[in-house]
Design a protein around this motif. Structure first.
Motif, PDB file in Angstrom:
ATOM      1  N   ILE A 299       0.808  -1.214   0.000  1.00 30.56           N
ATOM      2  CA  ILE A 299       0.000   0.000   0.000  1.00 30.56           C
ATOM      3  C   ILE A 299       0.843   1.268   0.000  1.00 30.56           C
ATOM      4  O   ILE A 299       0.585   2.203  -0.764  1.00 30.56           O
ATOM      5  CB  ILE A 299      -0.966  -0.009   1.209  1.00 30.56           C
ATOM      6  N   ILE A 300       1.866   1.321   0.851  1.00 32.20           N
ATOM      7  CA  ILE A 300       2.674   2.542   0.945  1.00 32.20           C
ATOM      8  C   ILE A 300       3.383   2.883  -0.371  1.00 32.20           C
ATOM      9  O   ILE A 300       3.414   4.060  -0.770  1.00 32.20           O
ATOM     10  CB  ILE A 300       3.672   2.434   2.124  1.00 32.20           C
ATOM     11  N   PRO A 301       3.934   1.901  -1.131  1.00 34.46           N
ATOM     12  CA  PRO A 301       4.501   2.260  -2.438  1.00 34.46           C
ATOM     13  C   PRO A 301       3.472   2.874  -3.384  1.00 34.46           C
ATOM     14  O   PRO A 301       3.803   3.785  -4.158  1.00 34.46           O
ATOM     15  CB  PRO A 301       5.007   0.912  -2.971  1.00 34.46           C
TER      16      PRO A 301
ATOM     17  N   ALA B  62       3.599   6.548  -5.020  1.00 36.79           N
ATOM     18  CA  ALA B  62       3.561   6.693  -6.474  1.00 36.79           C
ATOM     19  C   ALA B  62       2.417   7.574  -6.947  1.00 36.79           C
ATOM     20  O   ALA B  62       2.607   8.434  -7.819  1.00 36.79           O
ATOM     21  CB  ALA B  62       3.466   5.312  -7.123  1.00 36.79           C
ATOM     22  N   PHE B  63       1.237   7.373  -6.388  1.00 37.33           N
ATOM     23  CA  PHE B  63       0.042   8.050  -6.912  1.00 37.33           C
ATOM     24  C   PHE B  63      -0.541   9.088  -5.963  1.00 37.33           C
ATOM     25  O   PHE B  63      -1.488   9.794  -6.326  1.00 37.33           O
ATOM     26  CB  PHE B  63      -1.024   7.003  -7.249  1.00 37.33           C
TER      27      PHE B  63
ATOM     28  N   GLU C  73      13.266  13.840  -3.073  1.00 33.74           N
ATOM     29  CA  GLU C  73      13.062  14.403  -4.417  1.00 33.74           C
ATOM     30  C   GLU C  73      12.698  13.335  -5.441  1.00 33.74           C
ATOM     31  O   GLU C  73      11.972  13.604  -6.413  1.00 33.74           O
ATOM     32  CB  GLU C  73      14.325  15.124  -4.889  1.00 33.74           C
ATOM     33  N   ASN C  74      13.183  12.096  -5.234  1.00 34.94           N
ATOM     34  CA  ASN C  74      12.977  11.041  -6.227  1.00 34.94           C
ATOM     35  C   ASN C  74      11.994   9.962  -5.786  1.00 34.94           C
ATOM     36  O   ASN C  74      11.731   9.021  -6.538  1.00 34.94           O
ATOM     37  CB  ASN C  74      14.321  10.365  -6.542  1.00 34.94           C
ATOM     38  N   ALA C  75      11.472  10.071  -4.556  1.00 38.06           N
ATOM     39  CA  ALA C  75      10.641   8.999  -3.999  1.00 38.06           C
ATOM     40  C   ALA C  75       9.432   8.686  -4.876  1.00 38.06           C
ATOM     41  O   ALA C  75       9.149   7.516  -5.172  1.00 38.06           O
ATOM     42  CB  ALA C  75      10.188   9.380  -2.590  1.00 38.06           C
ATOM     43  N   GLN C  76       8.727   9.714  -5.326  1.00 38.23           N
ATOM     44  CA  GLN C  76       7.520   9.474  -6.116  1.00 38.23           C
ATOM     45  C   GLN C  76       7.844   8.839  -7.462  1.00 38.23           C
ATOM     46  O   GLN C  76       7.181   7.877  -7.886  1.00 38.23           O
ATOM     47  CB  GLN C  76       6.761  10.781  -6.313  1.00 38.23           C
ATOM     48  N   ALA C  77       8.849   9.332  -8.129  1.00 38.06           N
ATOM     49  CA  ALA C  77       9.204   8.804  -9.446  1.00 38.06           C
ATOM     50  C   ALA C  77       9.687   7.357  -9.344  1.00 38.06           C
ATOM     51  O   ALA C  77       9.304   6.507 -10.168  1.00 38.06           O
ATOM     52  CB  ALA C  77      10.280   9.673 -10.081  1.00 38.06           C
ATOM     53  N   ARG C  78      10.503   7.051  -8.345  1.00 37.61           N
ATOM     54  CA  ARG C  78      11.020   5.691  -8.207  1.00 37.61           C
ATOM     55  C   ARG C  78       9.900   4.718  -7.810  1.00 37.61           C
ATOM     56  O   ARG C  78       9.894   3.568  -8.251  1.00 37.61           O
ATOM     57  CB  ARG C  78      12.156   5.669  -7.186  1.00 37.61           C
TER      58      ARG C  78
ATOM     59  N   ALA D 158       6.709   5.080  -8.598  1.00 37.71           N
ATOM     60  CA  ALA D 158       5.826   4.930  -9.760  1.00 37.71           C
ATOM     61  C   ALA D 158       6.441   4.000 -10.800  1.00 37.71           C
ATOM     62  O   ALA D 158       5.719   3.336 -11.550  1.00 37.71           O
ATOM     63  CB  ALA D 158       5.552   6.302 -10.380  1.00 37.71           C
ATOM     64  N   ALA D 159       7.769   3.924 -10.861  1.00 40.13           N
ATOM     65  CA  ALA D 159       8.435   3.080 -11.850  1.00 40.13           C
ATOM     66  C   ALA D 159       8.154   1.606 -11.626  1.00 40.13           C
ATOM     67  O   ALA D 159       7.970   0.846 -12.579  1.00 40.13           O
ATOM     68  CB  ALA D 159       9.940   3.344 -11.833  1.00 40.13           C
TER      69      ALA D 159
END
Length: 492
Positions: free
Chosen positions: A41-43, A47-48, A266-271, A273-274
């Motif tokens: 759930i947390i990832p 991501a979203f 800074e990169n948590a959301q992008a990583r 979502a990948a």
């Protein structure tokens, strides 16, 4: 068996005095499946949702849950019933609303149990395939899971509590080890508290993050289900409720914060979502190597099994309470003479889970993309509806009694309004929860509207045609004479 428990069973009750605060906390935390929440759930929230603001969102939801708990535990001296939500709402609002809540609760818990059972079976099959290149069908593990939880549920509750305690300690221990390694790696100078600043929390996606955050906390309210089996329930249940909220909240806030720092804010959301599905296993491998990855995968399976067992116990006691109050066939209220378990209710639940798993298997549907997707969100939304209704009914109950304070009125009122808003977000963003655009899946919550209507009609019918049954709805094993506390139209 002591004299007290013998008397309880002879009166058709569950074994009393067998569960301590720790036992109940372990069972509640097992239902929450912390490993599953952290890995699954947390990832998705990262991501979203609002990305690096997820830890702050988790903290906000934890505070809402504490406000809810303040009112929830104030009701314990007034209700002693394994029905929890059902009994609280029946006493606070009216018996018709209580019956409607019972229908929603049983359905939501069954959906939750079936979904985590399907997830456990899928991940067990996937683990064997990836670790040993050994292919097995998920239905086999689902069947074995049903047999295991049925056997444990049939026996004395203390046995299930011990199993859940071991599973929980293992999964939490591994995650805390990873957290400690992350904190050591970043060092004191590298600690970043931006996740808790208003600007980061209020970033776009906060609504989605709130939905995921509250879904991770659902389950702690089940402490009241074990009132009849608790030792010194007026002390044990409040302690277990607050303990579960604090432990869950601290765990989620700390672990999500460490995860954000491991990825960098800074990169948590992008990583995330990948590849949200492998995000946490990747971090585990980074800090513990292949052992960490494999251990996390294995403990995800045990975590989901523990959650299945926890929900199984919750549902069987709900069914038991409804039967004892005359809303379901009397046989379902039977208590095992030796184990003190609601064993007939357990047998019914075993059959229901077998049918659900069997139907998905016969249809050839994917356990993760079909079974888990459709039923987990359904269960979460149903429990959100019950949380909101219960929280708002508590201040109404105490206001009628002239008892207005922070704990009895203001705290549950604020929590109820907040949970109502989150429930609305869940319903309006339901496709984000399910991850699919299939109309048949995204319209499932409408079933709750039908269940509520049926429950209300059932209550009205009982009031007119079965006043004896109507009078005992939600009131079985209520301590003390509460007749004076009820408004005139509700007094028997």
């Amino acid at each position: 068996m002591n004299r007290r428990t013998q008397e309880d069973q002879s009166n058709g009750g569950l074994l009393s005095g067998v569960l301590g605060t720790g036992d109940i906390i372990f069972m509640i935390l097992a239902c929450a499946a912390p490993m599953g929440v952290l890995a699954g759930i947390i990832p998705l929230a990262l991501a979203f949702g609002n990305g690096a603001g997820v830890p702050g969102t988790q903290l906000l939801v934890s505070l809402i849950m504490i406000l809810f708990a303040m009112g929830y535990v104030r009701m314990i001296p007034h209700v002693r019933n394994a029905g929890a939500f059902y009994a609280y709402i029946a006493l606070s609002l009216n018996k018709e609303a209580g019956i409607a809540a019972a229908y929603v609760a049983v359905t939501a818990y069954i959906c939750a149990a079936a979904s985590v059972l399907g997830a456990m079976a899928y991940f067990m099959s996937d683990l064997l395939q990836s670790a040993f290149d050994f292919s097995t069908r998920w239905e086999i593990w689902a069947g074995l899971g049903i047999l295991a939880v049925s056997w444990l549920g049939y026996h004395k509750i203390t046995m299930a509590a011990k199993v859940l305690a071991v599973a929980l300690l293992l999964e939490v221990g591994l995650i805390l080890l990873i957290d400690a390694l992350i904190l050591h790696d970043v060092g004191f100078s590298g600690l970043d508290f931006s996740s808790f600043t208003p600007g980061t929390i209020l970033a776009p996606g906060l609504g989605i993050a709130l939905i995921y955050a509250i879904n991770g906390c659902i389950g702690f309210e089940a402490t009241a289900i074990y009132q009849e089996e608790a030792r010194d329930r007026q002390r044990t249940i409040p302690r277990a409720t607050y303990g579960a909220v604090v432990v869950l909240g601290t765990f989620y806030v700390l672990s999500s914060w460490c995860l954000v720092m491991a990825l960098s804010p800074e990169n948590a959301q992008a990583r995330a979502a990948a590849d949200p599905g492998r995000l946490v296993t990747g971090v585990a491998m980074q800090y513990l190597g292949h052992f960490g990855r494999d251990a996390l995968n294995l403990l995800t399976v045990t975590s989901l099994f523990a959650a299945t067992l926890g929900f199984y116990n919750n549902i069987s006691r709900y069914v038991f309470a409804l039967s004892r109050d005359g809303l379901m066939p009397p046989a379902l209220g039977s208590v095992h003479s030796r184990h003190g378990s609601p064993y007939v209710a357990c047998l019914l639940l075993t059959a229901i889970l077998t049918v659900i798993i069997g139907l998905f298997a016969l249809a050839g549907l994917d356990p993760l993309l079909s079974l888990v997707t459709s039923l987990s969100s359904m269960g979460a939304v149903g429990l959100e509806i019950l949380l909101a209704t219960t929280s708002l009914s508590i201040p109404y109950y105490f206001a009628r009694r002239g008892e207005i304070s922070i704990g009895t009125f203001w705290a549950p009122l604020v929590a109820g309004l907040a949970i109502t808003a989150i429930t609305y977000l869940s319903l309006t963003n339901y496709s984000a929860l399910t991850g699919t655009d299939l109309a048949i899946v995204n319209r499932l919550p409408f079933l709750f509207v039908g269940l509520i209507a049926i429950g209300l009609l059932h209550g009205l019918w009982l009031r007119r045609n079965r006043p004896d049954v109507y009078a005992q709805v939600g009131s079985t094993h209520v301590e003390g004479d509460l007749t004076a506390a009820l408004p005139p139209e509700q007094r028997p």
